[in-house]
Write an enzyme that holds these catalytic residues in place. Structure first.
Site, PDB file in Angstrom:
ATOM      1  CG  LEU A  24       4.127 -23.364  -6.507  1.00  0.00           C
ATOM      2  CD1 LEU A  24       5.336 -23.619  -7.369  1.00  0.00           C
ATOM      3  CD2 LEU A  24       3.775 -24.576  -5.653  1.00  0.00           C
ATOM      4  CE  LYS A  37       4.462 -14.628  -0.734  1.00  0.00           C
ATOM      5  NZ  LYS A  37       3.731 -14.403  -1.967  1.00  0.00           N
ATOM      6  CE  LYS A  50      -0.894  -9.562  -5.735  1.00  0.00           C
ATOM      7  NZ  LYS A  50      -0.658 -10.879  -5.239  1.00  0.00           N
ATOM      8  CB  THR A  60       2.744 -12.755  -4.969  1.00  0.00           C
ATOM      9  OG1 THR A  60       1.428 -12.564  -5.495  1.00  0.00           O
ATOM     10  CG2 THR A  60       3.373 -11.380  -4.714  1.00  0.00           C
TER      11      THR A  60
END
Ligand code: NA7
Length: 292
Positions: free
Chosen positions: A75, A243, A176, A103
């Site tokens: 998502l 983001k 990540k 992530t």
């Protein structure tokens, strides 16, 4: 203890939640590997190509999760994951494995872990690579899990790419975020390098050849075609890169000025451009800046 399919190397009953640019090719690979896949996506129309290939479409996240032994989420961001899992939480039951491949950062993984019932395993497994790698099963997967949980999910993840066990629960999500800090810094550094080169009167093609052999080489190789064509079809959306950099600055505040400056450029690019292009469009924003 892993799910039955992992021990017997047999077919998994999967719920795959999130059929965006990445989720669609990933779910397709799992289906083509012979697993039973139930899919759910907020925009229901995106399930159609998967259903044509044999997936079952569920009407709600809970309905997808109910019959699964393993749930995979892919998502957009922490808010999306929160919302989808809230809708599915009543259907989650002991023995299930939840693999989040979005992530979302380590804080979100910790918060989800607290909300899950006992005896549900959460594995964080975000990926490096974009649509071509997802399609070809060549993603690099950073897995945060216990050693036993890693072994149990490894065969499934291997359908999607190369799983790397980077540490205990949360370590995949943390890794990540670090990796994407370098991606964001790399593309904005390239933009600034090209802006300085232009001010100094350098030929852009020659400069890109030179920079391809510099520490920014991987960024040049990945994004040169976009920059030269001034076309940015989304492989990794600008909104998602922004983001990710915000996940870093949320952790580090103003303590990391390079991360904060990268957020500034990406934010400006997002304001400049409609339609959520590839994050490499930030190069154009930098080149259009007042620095001449
Ligand atoms: P995309 O192509 O933007 O897809 C995002 C997915 O997340 C897509 O399925 C969206 O559903 C879904 N989404 C977004 N917001 C929500 C909310 N609020 N509720 C439910 N579902 C939502 O991203 P990518 O596939 O490129 O990337 C996925 C992740 O991997 C991301 O974390 C990247 O940073 C890395 P939609 O189809 O819009 O209805």
């Amino acid at each position: 203890m892993g799910p039955a399919w992992a021990k017997e190397n047999s077919v998994a009953k999967l719920a795959f939640l999130g059929l965006g640019l990445m989720g669609t090719p990933m779910a397709t690979r799992l289906l083509e590997a012979g697993h039973h896949v139930t899919v759910w996506n907020r925009t229901a129309g995106k399930t159609a190509p998967l259903v044509e290939r044999g997936a079952v479409a569920a009407e709600t996240p809970g309905a997808a999760v109910a019959g699964a032994d393993t749930v995979i989420t892919m998502l957009a961001n922490p808010e999306a994951l929160d919302q989808v899992l809230s809708d599915a939480l009543d259907a989650v039951r002991p023995g299930q494995v939840l693999i989040d491949m979005s992530t979302v950062g380590p804080l979100e993984i910790r918060s989800i872990n607290r909300r899950l019932p006992d005896h549900v395993t959460l594995v964080d497994a975000p990926v490096r690579g974009s649509v071509p790698e997802a399609t070809a099963g060549r993603l690099i997967i950073y897995v945060g899990a216990t050693a036993a949980d890693f072994e149990s999910v490894r065969p499934l993840l291997a359908v999607l790419g190369t799983p790397h066990h980077v540490g205990g629960p949360g370590a995949g999500a943390a890794t990540k975020v670090v990796v994407n800090l370098t991606l964001g810094v790399g593309i904005t550094a390239l933009g600034e390098a090209l802006a300085v080169g232009r001010t100094l009167g350098l030929d852009r093609t020659t400069l890109l050849d030179v920079l391809a052999e510099s520490p920014l080489g991987p960024t040049v190789h990945a994004k040169r075609a976009n920059i030269e064509a001034e076309a940015y079809p989304p492989n990794f959306k600008l909104s998602l890169a922004l983001k990710d950099l915000r996940l870093v600055t949320r952790l580090a505040g103003e303590e990391l000025p390079i991360a904060a400056a990268t957020v500034g450029w990406l934010q400006q690019a997002a304001e400049d451009r409609a339609g959520d292009p590839d994050f490499s469009a930030v190069v154009e924003t930098i080149l259009a800046s007042r620095f001449h």
